[in-house]
Scaffold this motif. Structure first.
Motif, short mmCIF file in Angstrom:
data_model
loop_
_atom_site.label_atom_id
_atom_site.label_comp_id
_atom_site.label_asym_id
_atom_site.label_seq_id
_atom_site.Cartn_x
_atom_site.Cartn_y
_atom_site.Cartn_z
N GLY A 182 -88.89 -21.94 34.55
CA GLY A 182 -89.81 -22.71 35.23
C GLY A 182 -90.70 -23.55 34.41
O GLY A 182 -90.51 -23.69 33.10
N ARG A 183 -91.55 -24.30 35.16
CA ARG A 183 -92.26 -25.25 34.34
C ARG A 183 -93.98 -25.10 34.95
O ARG A 183 -94.49 -25.82 33.95
CB ARG A 183 -92.01 -26.79 34.86
CG ARG A 183 -90.67 -26.94 34.29
CD ARG A 183 -90.63 -27.39 32.75
NE ARG A 183 -89.19 -27.52 32.51
CZ ARG A 183 -88.23 -26.60 32.19
NH1 ARG A 183 -88.53 -25.56 32.20
NH2 ARG A 183 -86.91 -27.05 31.64
N ARG A 184 -94.22 -24.03 35.17
CA ARG A 184 -95.45 -23.71 35.76
C ARG A 184 -96.13 -22.50 34.91
O ARG A 184 -95.22 -21.68 34.63
CB ARG A 184 -95.66 -23.54 36.99
CG ARG A 184 -95.33 -24.66 38.01
CD ARG A 184 -94.89 -24.34 39.52
NE ARG A 184 -94.86 -25.71 40.38
CZ ARG A 184 -94.30 -25.64 41.52
NH1 ARG A 184 -93.76 -24.47 41.86
NH2 ARG A 184 -94.26 -26.64 42.08
N THR A 185 -97.62 -22.53 34.39
CA THR A 185 -98.07 -21.64 34.06
C THR A 185 -98.26 -20.44 34.73
O THR A 185 -98.29 -20.94 36.12
CB THR A 185 -99.25 -21.90 33.13
OG1 THR A 185 -100.26 -22.30 34.19
CG2 THR A 185 -98.94 -23.09 32.13
N PRO A 186 -98.74 -19.14 34.55
CA PRO A 186 -98.92 -18.08 35.64
C PRO A 186 -100.28 -18.75 36.63
O PRO A 186 -100.41 -18.47 37.74
CB PRO A 186 -99.36 -17.06 34.95
CG PRO A 186 -98.25 -16.92 33.84
CD PRO A 186 -98.22 -18.51 33.28
N CYS A 192 -91.92 -13.29 46.66
CA CYS A 192 -91.65 -12.31 45.54
C CYS A 192 -90.56 -12.83 44.44
O CYS A 192 -89.70 -12.01 43.97
CB CYS A 192 -91.18 -11.03 46.27
SG CYS A 192 -92.48 -10.11 47.16
N HIS A 193 -90.30 -14.27 44.62
CA HIS A 193 -89.18 -14.76 43.78
C HIS A 193 -89.79 -15.99 43.18
O HIS A 193 -89.79 -17.09 43.76
CB HIS A 193 -87.94 -14.79 44.51
CG HIS A 193 -86.90 -15.23 43.74
ND1 HIS A 193 -85.51 -15.46 44.16
CD2 HIS A 193 -86.63 -15.78 42.57
CE1 HIS A 193 -84.55 -15.67 43.17
NE2 HIS A 193 -85.26 -15.94 42.19
N LEU A 194 -90.28 -15.76 41.77
CA LEU A 194 -91.16 -16.84 41.32
C LEU A 194 -90.87 -16.97 39.85
O LEU A 194 -90.59 -16.08 39.31
CB LEU A 194 -92.54 -16.98 41.59
CG LEU A 194 -93.04 -17.09 42.87
CD1 LEU A 194 -94.63 -16.47 43.10
CD2 LEU A 194 -93.14 -18.52 43.40
N HIS A 195 -90.77 -18.44 39.30
CA HIS A 195 -90.38 -18.42 37.78
C HIS A 195 -91.43 -19.27 37.25
O HIS A 195 -91.87 -20.21 37.78
CB HIS A 195 -89.14 -19.30 37.77
CG HIS A 195 -87.84 -18.34 38.34
ND1 HIS A 195 -87.36 -17.33 37.73
CD2 HIS A 195 -87.30 -18.57 39.49
CE1 HIS A 195 -86.47 -16.79 38.18
NE2 HIS A 195 -86.36 -17.42 39.49
N SER A 196 -91.85 -18.80 36.13
CA SER A 196 -92.94 -19.23 35.28
C SER A 196 -92.33 -20.15 33.98
O SER A 196 -91.15 -20.05 33.88
CB SER A 196 -94.02 -18.48 34.84
OG SER A 196 -93.57 -17.62 33.80
N TRP A 197 -93.14 -20.55 33.14
CA TRP A 197 -92.60 -21.23 32.04
C TRP A 197 -92.07 -20.24 30.96
O TRP A 197 -91.62 -20.44 29.97
CB TRP A 197 -93.65 -22.16 31.35
CG TRP A 197 -95.07 -21.49 30.53
CD1 TRP A 197 -95.30 -20.37 30.77
CD2 TRP A 197 -95.98 -21.85 30.01
NE1 TRP A 197 -96.59 -19.94 30.39
CE2 TRP A 197 -96.96 -21.15 29.66
CE3 TRP A 197 -96.17 -23.44 29.59
CZ2 TRP A 197 -98.05 -21.54 28.89
CZ3 TRP A 197 -97.27 -23.72 28.52
CH2 TRP A 197 -98.10 -22.73 28.28
#
Length: 475
Positions: free
Chosen positions: A162-166, A153-158
């Motif tokens: 973050g550096r990752r796409t969904p 439940c704790h994730l970061h995208s670009w």
């Protein structure tokens, strides 16, 4: 022709948390581009250097609540653009209404010499594109009926730092054996409309935000699509309760994240009166997680002895980029279905445990001699002198030790588990001796009595009757 505006200034140590630079957007503007730079002078060892965050508010203004909010990238980007039909990740596409707009600057840390900045705003005239209608992920996946579901439940995208796409995050979530995830980019809801293609019958995507204040971070978990939660306040301002209520009105949970984190502004200073759960395990197990676990257990003791509600524990990866591992750790929740409503209900009730990976599974229960039984997050309502058996079944944790913890502390240790990683531990007690019992599974350590890194931990099972009814989880 392009219209270019350059805005300059200097922050000194002790400057306000945020400053707003106004600029005019004329009619007929089709695109807005912003770039910025700031100086980074050398600083003495142990002294923070300059770090400057940036965001954008439109002609609706900068008032608290975010009515004019158009995006935030913190310190992750040096430039961004906004058009009616598209925007840089972290920012919201939409009409460029004429009027006074604002660059929002947040001097996160300021060197002793000060922080000098230059912001360039470029406006391009032309015909506006069409703003797309947002499409959000469904609130239901196929699931397995009432079952244990794994999530992060704790994730970061670009869309933040973050550096990752969904799509990349969703692929890693599936590889980690997850059934659900929660989007939690810093201080923006811009990613919400970009998760629909990543979801599917096998993966439920919840939408949220990591509300990143200067006095701690909190997850707005599983809110309604498009929900934005403002972050521009400190504990001393007395405004936090308003925004916690906004999260719950949007159907979400309020979950303080890494409450003992040691980065600037990471330690949680708002108290836990408004929380629905707390993140006690964030990423790889570290000393601040050990502190968070001890503080959470102390609140459990106070809750059971004061007859108050308790806060369930959660664990999440906080993954941003390689080598961060999505699903390490993961919260495993008992839910009636793989739906937003059922998952949030299970988390709110504390029917969950935390595991370091998909390979670790627990079955934890307490049974009275008369046959009554309770599981994680439940109460076994029997008399104080009733003998009960605590039973923990573990799989996927080779050579790990088991600890059973009550309001009296660690009361039983077992293991190490065999190389197969599977084993069962039983212990006898009574409600008179234990108001609750929870389990920890820890890796071996070379430091003797020092506890090893966590492999899994459970929320408690509560023991004994409570006059007037058990208050249950805090909310």
């Amino acid at each position: 022709m392009d219209r270019v505006t350059t805005l300059r200034g200097t922050f000194t140590p002790g400057s306000p948390d945020f400053a707003y630079l106004p600029f005019d957007v004329p009619p007929g503007t089709a695109e807005l581009r912003v770039s910025y730079t700031y100086d980074r002078p050398p600083v003495p060892p142990g002294t923070p250097g300059n770090a400057l965050d940036i965001g954008l508010f439109d002609s609706r203004g900068t008032e608290l609540g975010g009515r004019g909010f158009r995006g935030w990238s913190g310190g992750a980007r040096s430039a961004f653009f906004v058009r009616a039909d598209e925007a840089t990740p972290g920012y919201l596409p939409g009409p460029l209404h004429p009027g006074t707009w604002y660059i929002a600057l947040g001097p996160y840390t300021v060197a002793p010499q000060g922080l000098s900045y230059e912001v360039t705003v470029t406006l391009t005239a032309g015909a506006a594109g069409e703003t797309p209608e947002p499409v959000y992920p469904p609130e239901r996946a196929r699931g397995r009926g009432r079952a244990w579901y794994r999530g992060d439940c704790h994730l970061h995208s670009w869309h933040s730092d973050g550096r990752r796409t969904p799509a990349e995050i969703a692929a890693l979530a599936r590889a980690a054996g997850l059934d659900f995830l929660n989007s939690s980019d810093h201080n923006t809801n811009a990613s919400h409309a970009h998760w629909a293609d990543a979801a599917g019958d096998d993966l439920l995507v919840l939408l949220g935000e990591e509300v990143t204040t200067r006095n701690g971070h909190v997850l707005a978990l599983g809110t309604e699509p498009g929900t934005f939660v403002d972050w521009r306040y400190r504990a001393r301002d007395g405004r936090w309760a308003r925004f916690a209520r906004d999260i719950r009105r949007a159907g979400g949970l309020v979950v303080p994240a890494h409450p003992h984190g040691d980065c600037v502004g990471c330690g949680w200073k708002f108290g836990f009166a408004e929380a629905d759960a707390v993140e006690v395990w964030n990423g790889a197990w570290t000393p601040d997680d050990e502190l968070a676990l001890a503080a959470w257990d102390a609140r459990l003791v106070a809750a059971v002895r004061g007859g108050r509600g308790w806060l369930p524990a959660m664990g999440d990866s906080d993954a941003h980029r390689d080598p961060d591992v999505v699903g390490t750790p993961q919260t495993v929740v008992l839910a009636d279905a793989l739906t937003r409503e059922a998952i949030l209900a299970g988390l709110r009730a504390g029917r969950s445990y935390v595991a370091e990976s998909r390979h670790v599974s627990l079955v934890f229960s307490v049974t009275a001699d008369g046959g009554e039984e309770a599981g994680i997050g439940e109460r076994l309502a029997v008399g104080d002198d009733t003998p009960v058996t605590v039973r923990l079944e573990v799989s996927g944790a080779p050579r790990c030790a088991v600890r059973l913890v009550t309001d009296q502390g660690v009361v039983h240790t077992g293991g190490p588990l065999p190389v197969s990683g599977s084993g069962t531990v039983e212990w006898r007690t009574s409600p008179a001796r234990a108001a609750y019992v929870r389990a920890e599974v820890r890796h071996e350590t070379a430091l003797g009595p020092v506890p090893g890194a966590m492999a899994a931990l459970t929320n408690p099972v509560f023991l004994g009757r409570v006059s007037g009814g058990w208050p249950g989880a805090a909310r």
